[in-house]
Structures are given as C-alpha cells and as structure tokens.
Design a protein around this motif. Structure first.
Motif, PDB file in Angstrom:
ATOM      1  N   ALA A   1       0.829  -1.205   0.000  1.00  0.00           N
ATOM      2  CA  ALA A   1       0.000   0.000   0.000  1.00  0.00           C
ATOM      3  C   ALA A   1       0.865   1.257   0.000  1.00  0.00           C
ATOM      4  O   ALA A   1       0.589   2.213  -0.733  1.00  0.00           O
ATOM      5  N   GLY A   2       1.928   1.247   0.795  1.00  0.00           N
ATOM      6  CA  GLY A   2       2.831   2.400   0.800  1.00  0.00           C
ATOM      7  C   GLY A   2       3.510   2.602  -0.542  1.00  0.00           C
ATOM      8  O   GLY A   2       3.597   3.728  -1.052  1.00  0.00           O
ATOM      9  N   LEU A   3       3.980   1.515  -1.123  1.00  0.00           N
ATOM     10  CA  LEU A   3       4.623   1.604  -2.428  1.00  0.00           C
ATOM     11  C   LEU A   3       3.624   2.001  -3.517  1.00  0.00           C
ATOM     12  O   LEU A   3       3.949   2.754  -4.434  1.00  0.00           O
ATOM     13  N   GLY A   4       2.402   1.490  -3.402  1.00  0.00           N
ATOM     14  CA  GLY A   4       1.368   1.826  -4.372  1.00  0.00           C
ATOM     15  C   GLY A   4       1.000   3.298  -4.331  1.00  0.00           C
ATOM     16  O   GLY A   4       0.749   3.927  -5.364  1.00  0.00           O
ATOM     17  N   TRP A   5       0.949   3.848  -3.129  1.00  0.00           N
ATOM     18  CA  TRP A   5       0.641   5.274  -2.992  1.00  0.00           C
ATOM     19  C   TRP A   5       1.712   6.097  -3.708  1.00  0.00           C
ATOM     20  O   TRP A   5       1.394   7.041  -4.435  1.00  0.00           O
ATOM     21  N   GLN A   6       2.977   5.698  -3.520  1.00  0.00           N
ATOM     22  CA  GLN A   6       4.063   6.406  -4.189  1.00  0.00           C
ATOM     23  C   GLN A   6       3.993   6.218  -5.707  1.00  0.00           C
ATOM     24  O   GLN A   6       4.229   7.151  -6.462  1.00  0.00           O
ATOM     25  N   ARG A   7       3.649   5.016  -6.136  1.00  0.00           N
ATOM     26  CA  ARG A   7       3.532   4.775  -7.581  1.00  0.00           C
ATOM     27  C   ARG A   7       2.378   5.580  -8.160  1.00  0.00           C
ATOM     28  O   ARG A   7       2.474   6.110  -9.265  1.00  0.00           O
ATOM     29  N   GLY A   8       1.284   5.700  -7.401  1.00  0.00           N
ATOM     30  CA  GLY A   8       0.160   6.515  -7.856  1.00  0.00           C
ATOM     31  C   GLY A   8       0.568   7.966  -8.056  1.00  0.00           C
ATOM     32  O   GLY A   8       0.115   8.636  -8.984  1.00  0.00           O
ATOM     33  N   LYS A   9       1.434   8.467  -7.179  1.00  0.00           N
ATOM     34  CA  LYS A   9       1.919   9.840  -7.314  1.00  0.00           C
ATOM     35  C   LYS A   9       2.769  10.020  -8.569  1.00  0.00           C
ATOM     36  O   LYS A   9       2.878  11.126  -9.096  1.00  0.00           O
ATOM     37  N   LEU A  10       3.399   8.923  -9.039  1.00  0.00           N
ATOM     38  CA  LEU A  10       4.221   8.998 -10.245  1.00  0.00           C
ATOM     39  C   LEU A  10       3.379   9.092 -11.517  1.00  0.00           C
ATOM     40  O   LEU A  10       3.886   9.491 -12.565  1.00  0.00           O
TER      41      LEU A  10
END
Length: 167
Positions: free
Chosen positions: A76-85
């Motif tokens: 979830a943390g990594l996904g949030w960062q990927r979503g920001k990309l």
C-alpha cells in the motif's frame, strides 16, 4: 563451473518476453490515455478475488498471516508512491481526465515481478515456503494496486473540481 542449461534457457526466454513487453509498453506510455475515475475499482477488486483464492488454496500459519499483513501494508505504501508517479491532467475544454504512466513506475513493477520470479524459482532450493511467498507477494501487489488507484482517484477528483470551478 557447471551450468544448469534448462534453467538458463528458461531465464533467458522469460527475460526476452519481459523485455519485449516492456519495450512495447514504454512506447505506449508516451501518450496520454483517458482516465475514468468510476472504473478504478475494477482491477483491485479482480485482484482481491485472485489473492483470496490463494488464501483459500492454503491457509497460512499465524506467522504467515502476519507476513502477508506486513506485505499488504508495504504494498500500500509503495502503491501510494507509484500513484503519485502517474501524471494526471484535465483537458481544459472537455474536462476529460487523462493519465500518463511513468517509466519509473513501470520499472518498479518489473523489478517486483523479477524478485517474485527468482524467489519462486529458487524458493524450494532455499527451503522457503513457495506458497507463502506467493501469498505474500499477492498481498503486496493487492496493496500496491489498491493504494495506487485510491491516490489517483483522490487526485483526479481534486483536479476535476478545480477545472470545473475555474469555469
């Protein structure tokens, strides 16, 4: 030095297929695509069903559940960062929301797939529980896909609200 030719061939073919898919995907990434906020729930829902089937096939131990919960949170943390990309934009005339994927986000997913593939291939030799490894990576991917889409949904709603307010 002795080489295990069948494994080398399998790794080579896999690398070739992933490289081809990656090349085609990078070529398509340069174009903005329409983004429909109402459909962002579909992929996480389908993936949740897939991950649930993994847990139905084999119930993990208490420690396995804890590992999967940690993997879900990390995902979830990594996904949030990927979503920001993901680059989101609103057409000023039509108010159509568009997305443009980032190469960094794609390479991140490819790295996760490579780690999972190597872990499964070498897991039995290292005496790892391959099913638990698959469940943990499935939970991590579920967290990643879900959080990424939640972040994109929230940001997309804000962008659309700003565009409509500017009228």
């Amino acid at each position: 030095m002795q080489f295990d030719t069948p494994h080398l061939i399998r790794y080579g073919i896999t690398a070739l297929v992933i490289g081809l898919i990656l090349a085609l995907r990078i070529r398509r990434m340069s174009k903005a695509r329409p983004l429909t906020l109402e459909r962002l729930w579909i992929i996480p829902t389908l993936y949740a069903l897939l991950v649930a089937s993994l847990f139905v096939q084999a119930q993990p131990s208490l420690g396995g559940w804890a590992l999967c919960a940690v993997a879900l949170a990390v995902g979830a943390g990594l996904g949030w960062q990927r979503g920001k990309l993901m680059q989101l934009s609103v057409d000023p005339v039509t108010h159509q929301l568009n997305q443009k994927a980032s190469i960094g986000g794609l390479l991140f997913i490819v790295a996760l797939i490579a780690i999972k593939f190597i872990g499964q291939a070498e897991g039995s030799a290292l005496h790892l529980d391959v099913m638990l490894l698959t469940q943990a990576f499935g939970a991590m991917a579920l967290g990643l896909f879900s959080a990424m889409r939640v972040e994109m949904y929230l940001r997309g709603k804000r962008l659309l609200a700003r565009a409509r307010a500017a009228l």
